[in-house]
Design a protein around this motif. Structure first.
Motif, short mmCIF file in Angstrom:
data_model
loop_
_atom_site.label_atom_id
_atom_site.label_comp_id
_atom_site.label_asym_id
_atom_site.label_seq_id
_atom_site.Cartn_x
_atom_site.Cartn_y
_atom_site.Cartn_z
N ASP A 212 0.82 -1.21 0.00
CA ASP A 212 0.00 0.00 0.00
C ASP A 212 0.86 1.26 0.00
O ASP A 212 0.56 2.25 0.67
N ARG A 213 1.95 1.20 -0.70
CA ARG A 213 2.81 2.37 -0.90
C ARG A 213 2.87 2.63 -2.39
O ARG A 213 1.93 2.29 -3.12
N GLN A 214 3.97 3.20 -2.89
CA GLN A 214 4.06 3.55 -4.30
C GLN A 214 5.35 3.01 -4.91
O GLN A 214 6.39 2.98 -4.27
N ILE A 215 5.25 2.64 -6.19
CA ILE A 215 6.42 2.19 -6.93
C ILE A 215 6.41 2.83 -8.31
O ILE A 215 5.35 2.98 -8.93
N GLY A 216 7.59 3.23 -8.75
CA GLY A 216 7.69 3.90 -10.05
C GLY A 216 9.01 3.59 -10.73
O GLY A 216 9.69 2.61 -10.40
N CYS A 217 9.36 4.43 -11.67
CA CYS A 217 10.60 4.28 -12.42
C CYS A 217 11.12 5.67 -12.76
O CYS A 217 10.34 6.64 -12.85
N LEU A 218 12.45 5.78 -12.93
CA LEU A 218 13.09 7.06 -13.21
C LEU A 218 13.56 7.07 -14.66
O LEU A 218 14.43 6.27 -15.04
N LEU A 219 12.97 7.92 -15.47
CA LEU A 219 13.30 7.98 -16.89
C LEU A 219 13.95 9.31 -17.23
O LEU A 219 13.49 10.36 -16.79
N ASN A 220 15.03 9.26 -18.01
CA ASN A 220 15.60 10.50 -18.53
C ASN A 220 14.81 10.89 -19.77
O ASN A 220 14.77 10.16 -20.76
N ILE A 221 14.16 12.02 -19.68
CA ILE A 221 13.27 12.47 -20.75
C ILE A 221 13.84 13.75 -21.36
O ILE A 221 13.81 14.82 -20.75
N SER A 222 14.41 13.59 -22.55
CA SER A 222 14.94 14.73 -23.28
C SER A 222 13.99 14.99 -24.44
O SER A 222 13.96 14.21 -25.41
N PRO A 223 13.17 16.03 -24.38
CA PRO A 223 12.19 16.25 -25.43
C PRO A 223 12.82 16.26 -26.81
O PRO A 223 13.83 16.94 -27.04
N SER A 224 12.25 15.50 -27.73
CA SER A 224 12.76 15.46 -29.10
C SER A 224 12.28 16.69 -29.85
O SER A 224 11.07 16.91 -30.00
N ILE A 225 13.21 17.48 -30.33
CA ILE A 225 12.88 18.70 -31.06
C ILE A 225 13.47 18.59 -32.46
O ILE A 225 14.70 18.54 -32.63
N ALA A 226 12.61 18.50 -33.45
CA ALA A 226 13.07 18.35 -34.83
C ALA A 226 13.68 19.65 -35.34
O ALA A 226 13.27 20.74 -34.97
N ARG A 227 14.68 19.52 -36.21
CA ARG A 227 15.34 20.69 -36.78
C ARG A 227 14.35 21.59 -37.51
O ARG A 227 14.44 22.82 -37.44
N SER A 228 13.39 20.99 -38.20
CA SER A 228 12.45 21.76 -39.01
C SER A 228 11.11 21.03 -39.06
O SER A 228 10.95 19.94 -38.50
N LYS A 229 10.17 21.62 -39.77
CA LYS A 229 8.87 20.99 -39.97
C LYS A 229 8.86 20.04 -41.16
O LYS A 229 7.83 19.42 -41.45
N GLU A 285 -2.73 -4.14 -16.40
CA GLU A 285 -2.90 -2.77 -15.93
C GLU A 285 -2.52 -2.58 -14.46
O GLU A 285 -2.18 -1.48 -14.04
N SER A 286 -2.53 -3.66 -13.70
CA SER A 286 -2.14 -3.53 -12.29
C SER A 286 -0.65 -3.25 -12.13
O SER A 286 -0.20 -2.86 -11.05
N LEU A 287 0.11 -3.44 -13.20
CA LEU A 287 1.56 -3.24 -13.14
C LEU A 287 1.98 -1.87 -13.67
O LEU A 287 3.18 -1.61 -13.83
N ARG A 288 1.01 -1.01 -13.93
CA ARG A 288 1.37 0.38 -14.28
C ARG A 288 2.08 1.03 -13.11
O ARG A 288 1.77 0.77 -11.94
N VAL A 289 3.02 1.91 -13.41
CA VAL A 289 3.71 2.62 -12.34
C VAL A 289 2.76 3.59 -11.65
O VAL A 289 1.83 4.11 -12.27
N ASP A 290 3.00 3.81 -10.37
CA ASP A 290 2.20 4.78 -9.61
C ASP A 290 2.65 6.20 -9.90
O ASP A 290 1.86 7.14 -9.78
N PHE A 291 3.92 6.36 -10.24
CA PHE A 291 4.48 7.68 -10.53
C PHE A 291 5.73 7.50 -11.37
O PHE A 291 6.26 6.38 -11.52
N LEU A 292 6.20 8.60 -11.92
CA LEU A 292 7.46 8.61 -12.66
C LEU A 292 8.41 9.62 -12.04
O LEU A 292 7.98 10.64 -11.49
N GLY A 293 9.69 9.34 -12.15
CA GLY A 293 10.71 10.35 -11.93
C GLY A 293 11.20 10.82 -13.29
O GLY A 293 11.42 10.00 -14.19
N LEU A 294 11.32 12.12 -13.45
CA LEU A 294 11.74 12.71 -14.73
C LEU A 294 13.12 13.32 -14.55
O LEU A 294 13.28 14.31 -13.85
N ASN A 295 14.13 12.71 -15.16
CA ASN A 295 15.48 13.28 -15.15
C ASN A 295 15.64 14.15 -16.38
O ASN A 295 15.50 13.66 -17.51
N TYR A 296 15.91 15.42 -16.16
CA TYR A 296 16.04 16.33 -17.31
C TYR A 296 17.31 17.17 -17.20
O TYR A 296 17.53 17.83 -16.19
#
Length: 468
Positions: A212-229, A285-296
């Motif tokens: 009855d606590r929380q479990i998550g994962c820590l992901l490094n999220i670097s937003p992908s920004i395209a050079r152009s359209k 679906e019961s194995l979805r993370v409760d939260f995420l850590g975002l490393n930026y």
């Protein structure tokens, strides 16, 4: 003054890890880890051939008190698998004692412990048995995770399974900057898949214990920004997300694995083995993370390839599908070589809000590494105004995302005390607190320490110009 509008229990703190701070490499029953082994084998790969000298193993009380004095109410560290279960089967009582002491000392100082299980380190025997290519290692990690939950789950409210799992794949199997130093697209994808399965099996073990606590994962999220359209550049950004983010984020939050990545692997002959039961774990679906850590730290600016690759020859890597784009005039940290783009933390949070069910998330790492900070010493204190500016701007963009509905509940720097950092060793320093290696590892507050202490106390930052 920018006043923060955060929830009452907003987490202020910092992150670090066992292999980067503990030292005491073979004390009290700890076994060799993959990093201990690699450092011994190829010491020249590590800056100035420096091992970890923080000695958190013996100085944890001192370091936790520093965190308390900085007004932190939370800290994230990791449990070293090689210290807790050295042979993969037998729990080390001295390891249990140490981690109990760390957790209890945090709690006694009103600091919430966030405990991570895997921060790039595994016992040497596990690495030699195939690392993340081995199902035996997946089994052993599941046992390690379950043991941690049983030993510490009565006091730890937040566990995370992996820190930056894609870095393990990139460094170990694609780009040769982590042991085992392979370059194999297929092995990298197999390791990615097995790490994902190890994560899901750990979450399953956690759920079965009904903590009855929380479990998550820590992901490094670097937003992908395209050079152009241009569609080719847009496709490159899409590929970057597939390989570096969506392969973990989608199954952890949406219970789906990117079908386009599987199609790409089959087309270019780097498809991995999917074992019976794996896909059922992803769909549960019961194995979805409760939260995420975002490393930026920085954005991922990408463009289409300048030249079409020859898939028939050479070692394929994800860079056969996209390549980095160095935007002219970008603001950059010259010591680390990374772009400084505070708006990226806003883009990452809004992506989670808009496309991932606004999952609860906290900033689990954010910081600026600078080399030779001693040249900025004034009256005995490192004047790291550059770090203050960096944190101010990122906090401002984080606040904007929260004001627009992002479900962000905390901010952790990397790291509050300078620590050892993989091949970088002690080259680039990240802390609010100096680790004086010339003076027995003395901890010395930098100018930024007063800044973060005051910021947390006031729940606000002062600024002289617009931050957004």
């Amino acid at each position: 003054m920018l006043k923060f509008d955060f929830k009452k229990n907003f987490l202020w703190g910092s992150a670090f890890s066992g292999p980067q701070t503990e030292g005491a490499f073979f004390e009290d029953g700890k076994a060799s880890s993959n990093w201990d082994y690699w450092f011994k084998k190829e010491k020249y790969r590590f800056f100035n051939e420096q091992p970890c000298r923080n000695d958190f193993y013996h100085r944890y009380e001192e370091d936790i008190l520093i965190a308390k004095n900085l007004n932190f109410n939370s800290l994230r560290t990791s449990i070293q698998w090689s210290r807790l279960i050295p042979d993969g089967k037998t729990v080390n009582p001295k390891g249990v004692e140490f981690y109990n002491n760390v957790i209890n000392t945090m709690l006694a100082n009103n600091i919430k412990p966030i405990i991570n299980l895997f921060h790039f380190d595994m016992p040497t025997w596990a690495q030699e048995n195939g690392g993340w290519l081995s199902l035996e290692v997946v089994d052993a990690f599941t046992f390690f995770a379950k043991t941690c939950f049983e030993l510490f789950g009565d006091r730890v409210e937040m566990f995370t399974t992996f820190n930056e799992p894609i870095v393990v794949v990139e460094g170990s199997y694609w780009y040769d900057w982590h042991i085992p130093n392979e370059i194999s697209m297929q092995d990298g994808m197999q390791a990615q898949w097995n790490i994902l399965i190890a994560h899901l099996r750990a979450v399953k073990a956690y759920r079965e214990l009904k903590l009855d606590r929380q479990i998550g994962c820590l992901l490094n999220i670097s937003p992908s920004i395209a050079r152009s359209k241009n569609p080719a550049d847009q496709e490159a950004a899409y590929y970057h997300d597939l390989f570096t983010l969506n392969c973990f984020l989608d199954p952890m939050v949406k219970n789906t694995y990117p079908e386009d990545l599987i199609k790409l692997a089959k087309k270019h002959n780097f498809m991995w083995t999917i074992n019976p039961g794996d896909e059922a774990l992803i769909a549960d679906e019961s194995l979805r993370v409760d939260f995420l850590g975002l490393n930026y730290y920085q954005p991922a600016r990408v463009k289409c390839l300048d030249y079409l690759p020859n898939f028939a020859n050479g070692a394929i890597t994800p860079h056969y599908f996209y390549q980095p784009y160095d935007m002219p005039g970008r603001k950059i940290n010259p010591y680390r070589g990374w772009e400084i783009f505070p708006k990226g933390i806003y883009l990452a949070l809004m992506n989670l809000k808009n496309n991932y069910n606004n999952i609860p998330v906290y900033i689990s790492e954010n910081g600026m590494g600078v080399e030779n900070e001693e040249r900025f010493i004034k009256d005995g204190v490192i004047d790291d105004q550059y770090r203050i500016n960096f944190v101010k701007e990122h906090l401002a963009w984080m606040q904007k995302a929260i004001s627009e509905g992002a479900n962000c509940f905390g901010y952790h720097s990397w790291a509050y005390i300078d620590n050892w950092s993989w091949m970088n060793a002690y080259k680039n320093r990240y802390g609010f607190v100096q680790l004086d290696l010339d003076n027995n590892g003395q901890r010395v507050l930098k100018k930024s320490a007063e800044f973060i202490q005051t910021t947390i106390a006031n729940q606000a930052i002062n600024y002289d110009e617009e931050l957004i």
